[in-house]
Design a protein around this motif. Structure first.
Motif, mmCIF file in Angstrom:
data_model
loop_
_atom_site.group_PDB
_atom_site.id
_atom_site.type_symbol
_atom_site.label_atom_id
_atom_site.label_comp_id
_atom_site.label_asym_id
_atom_site.label_seq_id
_atom_site.Cartn_x
_atom_site.Cartn_y
_atom_site.Cartn_z
ATOM 1 N N ARG A 13 43.536 38.718 47.212
ATOM 2 C CA ARG A 13 43.223 37.331 46.866
ATOM 3 C C ARG A 13 44.290 36.405 47.431
ATOM 4 O O ARG A 13 43.992 35.345 47.965
ATOM 5 C CB ARG A 13 43.104 37.143 45.358
ATOM 6 C CG ARG A 13 42.561 35.752 45.022
ATOM 7 C CD ARG A 13 42.465 35.538 43.567
ATOM 8 N NE ARG A 13 43.821 35.321 43.069
ATOM 9 C CZ ARG A 13 44.126 35.182 41.807
ATOM 10 N NH1 ARG A 13 43.204 35.271 40.892
ATOM 11 N NH2 ARG A 13 45.356 34.963 41.437
ATOM 12 N N ASP B 281 36.419 39.362 42.099
ATOM 13 C CA ASP B 281 37.296 40.526 42.013
ATOM 14 C C ASP B 281 37.085 41.286 40.708
ATOM 15 O O ASP B 281 37.216 42.506 40.673
ATOM 16 C CB ASP B 281 38.761 40.113 42.168
ATOM 17 C CG ASP B 281 39.095 39.706 43.598
ATOM 18 O OD1 ASP B 281 38.345 40.099 44.517
ATOM 19 O OD2 ASP B 281 40.094 38.999 43.799
ATOM 20 N N LEU C 12 43.622 44.065 44.674
ATOM 21 C CA LEU C 12 42.740 42.899 44.568
ATOM 22 C C LEU C 12 43.542 41.610 44.471
ATOM 23 O O LEU C 12 43.201 40.600 45.091
ATOM 24 C CB LEU C 12 41.813 43.040 43.352
ATOM 25 C CG LEU C 12 40.695 44.073 43.494
ATOM 26 C CD1 LEU C 12 40.020 44.310 42.148
ATOM 27 C CD2 LEU C 12 39.687 43.651 44.547
#
Length: 105
Positions: free
Chosen positions: A79, A19, A75
């Motif tokens: 995740r 990321d 992000l």
């Protein structure tokens, strides 16, 4: 780009290395997309007194920063979704069903 990547990874410790790599790619995109509005041409600045709509197009670096803040939030959420099994593969499956059934997931 390695220095920028390591700096992204070091400064945003919640991101994993993949990321951080994505964020490193998004940063020049955010700045590049907003640059013409942040630093307008002399001709555009000259048009400011004549057209208030043109003035409204002028933005500061805050816009690029907001773009990156949203990207980081996304992000991190992505995740979390990947950790629960609802990551990109679930999104691809949903898109496939939408394409096949013309419905929304």
């Amino acid at each position: 780009m390695g220095g920028v990547l390591s700096e992204s990874y070091r400064c945003q410790v919640e991101l994993d290395i993949e990321d951080a790599y994505r964020l490193t790619g998004l940063t020049p995109l955010a700045v590049g997309a907003t640059w013409p509005y942040i630093k307008p041409s002399q001709e555009l600045v000259a048009a400011y007194p004549e057209d208030p709509v043109v003035v409204a197009l002028h933005v500061g670096f805050a816009v690029a920063r907001q773009f990156l803040e949203v990207a980081i939030s996304g992000l991190l959420a992505w995740r979390g979704a990947r950790a629960t099994g609802a990551g990109p593969s679930a999104v691809r499956q949903c898109r496939s069903r939408v394409d096949e059934e013309s419905t929304h997931c």
